[in-house]
Design a protein around this motif. Structure first.
Motif, PDB file in Angstrom:
ATOM      1  N   VAL A  90      86.951 -16.770  68.989  1.00  0.00           N
ATOM      2  CA  VAL A  90      85.544 -16.407  69.190  1.00  0.00           C
ATOM      3  C   VAL A  90      84.983 -15.954  67.851  1.00  0.00           C
ATOM      4  CG1 VAL A  90      83.946 -14.814  70.299  1.00  0.00           C
ATOM      5  CG2 VAL A  90      85.837 -15.784  71.606  1.00  0.00           C
ATOM      6  N   VAL A  91      83.865 -16.565  67.448  1.00  0.00           N
ATOM      7  CA  VAL A  91      83.170 -16.219  66.209  1.00  0.00           C
ATOM      8  C   VAL A  91      81.788 -15.696  66.567  1.00  0.00           C
ATOM      9  CG1 VAL A  91      82.301 -17.039  63.994  1.00  0.00           C
ATOM     10  CG2 VAL A  91      84.422 -18.010  64.938  1.00  0.00           C
ATOM     11  N   ASN A  92      81.518 -14.458  66.201  1.00  0.00           N
ATOM     12  CA  ASN A  92      80.229 -13.817  66.502  1.00  0.00           C
ATOM     13  C   ASN A  92      79.291 -13.969  65.310  1.00  0.00           C
ATOM     14  OD1 ASN A  92      79.935 -12.367  69.095  1.00  0.00           O
ATOM     15  ND2 ASN A  92      81.876 -11.434  68.487  1.00  0.00           N
ATOM     16  N   ALA A  93      78.522 -15.062  65.298  1.00  0.00           N
ATOM     17  CA  ALA A  93      77.612 -15.316  64.177  1.00  0.00           C
ATOM     18  C   ALA A  93      76.147 -15.140  64.554  1.00  0.00           C
ATOM     19  CB  ALA A  93      77.839 -16.726  63.621  1.00  0.00           C
ATOM     20  N   ALA A  94      75.853 -14.798  65.797  1.00  0.00           N
ATOM     21  CA  ALA A  94      74.460 -14.597  66.211  1.00  0.00           C
ATOM     22  C   ALA A  94      73.914 -13.327  65.572  1.00  0.00           C
ATOM     23  CB  ALA A  94      74.359 -14.513  67.724  1.00  0.00           C
ATOM     24  N   GLY A  95      72.684 -13.390  65.068  1.00  0.00           N
ATOM     25  CA  GLY A  95      72.099 -12.195  64.485  1.00  0.00           C
ATOM     26  C   GLY A  95      70.648 -12.410  64.098  1.00  0.00           C
ATOM     27  N   ILE A  96      69.919 -11.303  63.969  1.00  0.00           N
ATOM     28  CA  ILE A  96      68.538 -11.340  63.496  1.00  0.00           C
ATOM     29  C   ILE A  96      68.395 -10.343  62.361  1.00  0.00           C
ATOM     30  CG2 ILE A  96      67.609 -12.107  65.712  1.00  0.00           C
ATOM     31  CD1 ILE A  96      66.685  -9.218  66.210  1.00  0.00           C
ATOM     32  N   MET A  97      67.363 -10.544  61.483  1.00  0.00           N
ATOM     33  CA  MET A  97      67.260  -9.703  60.296  1.00  0.00           C
ATOM     34  C   MET A  97      65.804  -9.428  59.916  1.00  0.00           C
ATOM     35  SD  MET A  97      69.346 -10.136  56.686  1.00  0.00           S
ATOM     36  CE  MET A  97      68.420 -11.578  56.145  1.00  0.00           C
ATOM     37  N   PRO A  98      65.013  -8.823  60.788  1.00  0.00           N
ATOM     38  CA  PRO A  98      63.684  -8.361  60.364  1.00  0.00           C
ATOM     39  C   PRO A  98      63.831  -7.256  59.317  1.00  0.00           C
ATOM     40  CG  PRO A  98      63.869  -8.415  62.757  1.00  0.00           C
ATOM     41  CD  PRO A  98      65.251  -8.572  62.214  1.00  0.00           C
ATOM     42  N   LEU A  99      62.965  -7.286  58.317  1.00  0.00           N
ATOM     43  CA  LEU A  99      63.086  -6.355  57.196  1.00  0.00           C
ATOM     44  C   LEU A  99      61.853  -5.469  57.070  1.00  0.00           C
ATOM     45  CD1 LEU A  99      64.510  -8.770  54.472  1.00  0.00           C
ATOM     46  CD2 LEU A  99      65.769  -7.347  56.092  1.00  0.00           C
ATOM     47  N   ALA A 100      62.086  -4.206  56.750  1.00  0.00           N
ATOM     48  CA  ALA A 100      61.013  -3.259  56.447  1.00  0.00           C
ATOM     49  C   ALA A 100      61.659  -1.967  55.970  1.00  0.00           C
ATOM     50  CB  ALA A 100      60.148  -2.971  57.680  1.00  0.00           C
ATOM     51  N   PRO A 101      60.970  -1.199  55.121  1.00  0.00           N
ATOM     52  CA  PRO A 101      61.483   0.132  54.788  1.00  0.00           C
ATOM     53  C   PRO A 101      61.647   0.971  56.054  1.00  0.00           C
ATOM     54  CG  PRO A 101      59.679  -0.478  53.328  1.00  0.00           C
ATOM     55  CD  PRO A 101      59.723  -1.515  54.410  1.00  0.00           C
ATOM     56  N   LEU A 102      62.614   1.854  56.042  1.00  0.00           N
ATOM     57  CA  LEU A 102      62.900   2.666  57.222  1.00  0.00           C
ATOM     58  C   LEU A 102      61.645   3.371  57.732  1.00  0.00           C
ATOM     59  CD1 LEU A 102      65.994   4.870  57.816  1.00  0.00           C
ATOM     60  CD2 LEU A 102      63.720   5.817  58.193  1.00  0.00           C
ATOM     61  N   ALA A 103      60.835   3.916  56.834  1.00  0.00           N
ATOM     62  CA  ALA A 103      59.660   4.676  57.245  1.00  0.00           C
ATOM     63  C   ALA A 103      58.617   3.816  57.946  1.00  0.00           C
ATOM     64  CB  ALA A 103      59.029   5.350  56.028  1.00  0.00           C
ATOM     65  N   GLU A 104      58.678   2.506  57.743  1.00  0.00           N
ATOM     66  CA  GLU A 104      57.657   1.611  58.280  1.00  0.00           C
ATOM     67  C   GLU A 104      58.144   0.729  59.424  1.00  0.00           C
ATOM     68  OE1 GLU A 104      56.236  -0.650  54.963  1.00  0.00           O
ATOM     69  OE2 GLU A 104      55.934   1.150  53.724  1.00  0.00           O
ATOM     70  N   LEU A 105      59.433   0.723  59.703  1.00  0.00           N
ATOM     71  CA  LEU A 105      59.978  -0.197  60.703  1.00  0.00           C
ATOM     72  C   LEU A 105      59.569   0.214  62.110  1.00  0.00           C
ATOM     73  CD1 LEU A 105      61.879  -2.680  61.100  1.00  0.00           C
ATOM     74  CD2 LEU A 105      63.700  -1.029  61.568  1.00  0.00           C
ATOM     75  N   ASP A 106      58.973  -0.702  62.842  1.00  0.00           N
ATOM     76  CA  ASP A 106      58.611  -0.462  64.231  1.00  0.00           C
ATOM     77  C   ASP A 106      59.883  -0.249  65.048  1.00  0.00           C
ATOM     78  OD1 ASP A 106      58.088  -1.413  67.111  1.00  0.00           O
ATOM     79  OD2 ASP A 106      56.052  -1.260  66.294  1.00  0.00           O
ATOM     80  N   LEU A 107      59.909   0.768  65.871  1.00  0.00           N
ATOM     81  CA  LEU A 107      61.126   1.077  66.621  1.00  0.00           C
ATOM     82  C   LEU A 107      61.459   0.023  67.662  1.00  0.00           C
ATOM     83  CD1 LEU A 107      60.928   4.951  66.998  1.00  0.00           C
ATOM     84  CD2 LEU A 107      62.398   3.604  65.487  1.00  0.00           C
ATOM     85  N   ASP A 108      60.467  -0.722  68.129  1.00  0.00           N
ATOM     86  CA  ASP A 108      60.766  -1.843  69.021  1.00  0.00           C
ATOM     87  C   ASP A 108      61.549  -2.920  68.275  1.00  0.00           C
ATOM     88  OD1 ASP A 108      59.549  -0.671  71.208  1.00  0.00           O
ATOM     89  OD2 ASP A 108      57.630  -1.688  70.895  1.00  0.00           O
ATOM     90  N   ALA A 149      73.555  -1.694  50.063  1.00  0.00           N
ATOM     91  CA  ALA A 149      72.506  -0.696  50.310  1.00  0.00           C
ATOM     92  C   ALA A 149      71.158  -1.091  49.704  1.00  0.00           C
ATOM     93  CB  ALA A 149      72.949   0.677  49.784  1.00  0.00           C
ATOM     94  N   ARG A 150      70.727  -2.305  50.001  1.00  0.00           N
ATOM     95  CA  ARG A 150      69.463  -2.804  49.459  1.00  0.00           C
ATOM     96  C   ARG A 150      68.290  -2.245  50.266  1.00  0.00           C
ATOM     97  NH1 ARG A 150      69.040  -7.067  46.153  1.00  0.00           N
ATOM     98  NH2 ARG A 150      71.107  -7.829  46.733  1.00  0.00           N
ATOM     99  N   PRO A 151      67.264  -1.718  49.614  1.00  0.00           N
ATOM    100  CA  PRO A 151      66.103  -1.201  50.350  1.00  0.00           C
ATOM    101  C   PRO A 151      65.495  -2.263  51.264  1.00  0.00           C
ATOM    102  CG  PRO A 151      66.015  -0.497  48.056  1.00  0.00           C
ATOM    103  CD  PRO A 151      67.144  -1.479  48.148  1.00  0.00           C
ATOM    104  N   GLY A 152      65.046  -1.803  52.425  1.00  0.00           N
ATOM    105  CA  GLY A 152      64.437  -2.690  53.406  1.00  0.00           C
ATOM    106  C   GLY A 152      65.378  -3.161  54.486  1.00  0.00           C
ATOM    107  N   TYR A 153      66.674  -2.937  54.281  1.00  0.00           N
ATOM    108  CA  TYR A 153      67.684  -3.458  55.199  1.00  0.00           C
ATOM    109  C   TYR A 153      68.353  -2.369  56.032  1.00  0.00           C
ATOM    110  CZ  TYR A 153      67.597  -7.943  52.666  1.00  0.00           C
ATOM    111  OH  TYR A 153      67.224  -9.150  52.103  1.00  0.00           O
ATOM    112  N   SER A 154      67.738  -1.202  56.172  1.00  0.00           N
ATOM    113  CA  SER A 154      68.434  -0.087  56.813  1.00  0.00           C
ATOM    114  C   SER A 154      68.852  -0.398  58.241  1.00  0.00           C
ATOM    115  CB  SER A 154      67.566   1.173  56.781  1.00  0.00           C
ATOM    116  OG  SER A 154      66.332   0.954  57.443  1.00  0.00           O
ATOM    117  N   ALA A 155      67.958  -0.979  59.037  1.00  0.00           N
ATOM    118  CA  ALA A 155      68.292  -1.267  60.436  1.00  0.00           C
ATOM    119  C   ALA A 155      69.352  -2.347  60.537  1.00  0.00           C
ATOM    120  CB  ALA A 155      67.036  -1.676  61.198  1.00  0.00           C
ATOM    121  N   TYR A 156      69.199  -3.403  59.751  1.00  0.00           N
ATOM    122  CA  TYR A 156      70.176  -4.493  59.763  1.00  0.00           C
ATOM    123  C   TYR A 156      71.551  -3.985  59.323  1.00  0.00           C
ATOM    124  CZ  TYR A 156      72.317  -9.021  58.679  1.00  0.00           C
ATOM    125  OH  TYR A 156      73.159 -10.111  58.626  1.00  0.00           O
TER     126      TYR A 156
END
Length: 248
Positions: A90-108, A149-156
């Protein structure tokens, strides 16, 4: 059950309709695997991936499944066992990567990232831990962003840090089954997921960060996944950082 059901190794690749997942499916096809391409929305991409596996010498089917939905993932494994006789990889390659600074990322958006990347890996791994045949392998996809640790990728990056924790613990929970569990953590890789929305100047700058002075290619990552899926029986409970030497 046909002869192929009993002799071929069988793999499920989530996110198999594009990017690293699609290249991994084709790579396993060249090894003679029967491959189930699990996809979320791109039926056309999944059907093309099936053709690529078949051209490479494997057998393949496409199955639509929301990786975070327990019933859908159970049905995916049911379908693969019915079609091919069992599951070995089993290979788990599914993923999404919306980007935004932590302070601006919509919680949804944050919730969607966690649902797909972290819960999705957990749900698929749960079925895999119950149903992968002894001697098999589970390969999760993390990201070198947990180190870079690239800025904008905190959630991902947070979602992928969770994937790494799942990987290391599941490897130990499967003691006695002869099933390996590892994660591959790609660096910047030329996939639609990475390239979408980035100006060429930024892509070129990121590519230059590696001592190899290029982006990774999906086939670079697929080669590592295929190694972990098959001959790498003494690598277990590890995170393999595949980023061309990029440093934090």
């Amino acid at each position: 059950m046909t002869e192929n059901n009993t002799t071929r190794r069988v793999a499920i690749v989530t996110g198999g309709s594009s990017g690293i997942g699609r290249e991994t499916a084709a790579r396993l096809g060249r090894e003679g695997y029967a491959v189930a391409i699990a996809y979320g929305s791109s039926q056309a991409g999944a059907e093309q991936a099936v053709k690529e596996v078949e051209r490479a010498g494997g057998r393949a089917i496409a199955v639509r499944a929301d990786v975070a939905d327990e019933a859908a993932v159970t049905a995916l494994f049911d379908r693969v066992e019915q079609e091919f006789g069992g599951v070995d990889v089993v290979v788990n390659a599914a993923g999404i990567m919306p980007l935004a600074p932590l302070a601006e990322l919509d919680l949804d958006v944050f919730d969607r990232i966690i649902r797909t990347n972290l819960r999705g890996t957990f749900v698929v791994d749960q079925q895999a831990s119950r149903r992968v045949r002894d001697g098999g392998a589970i390969v999760n996809i993390s990201s070198s962003l947990t180190l870079l640790a690239r800025p904008g990728y905190s959630a991902y990056a947070a979602s992928k840090g969770g994937v790494e924790a799942i990987t290391l613990i599941l490897a130990r929970e499967l003691r006695g089954r002869n099933i390996t569990v590892n994660a591959v953590a790609p660096g910047p890789t030329a996939t639609p997921l990475f390239l979408e929305g980035k100006p060429q100047e930024l892509v070129d700058r990121i590519a230059a960060e590696s001592p190899l002075e290029r982006l990774g290619q999906p086939e670079d990552i697929a080669e590592i996944i295929a190694f972990l899926a098959g001959p790498a029986r003494w690598i277990n409970g590890q995170v393999i950082y595949a980023n061309g030497g990029s440093a934090a």
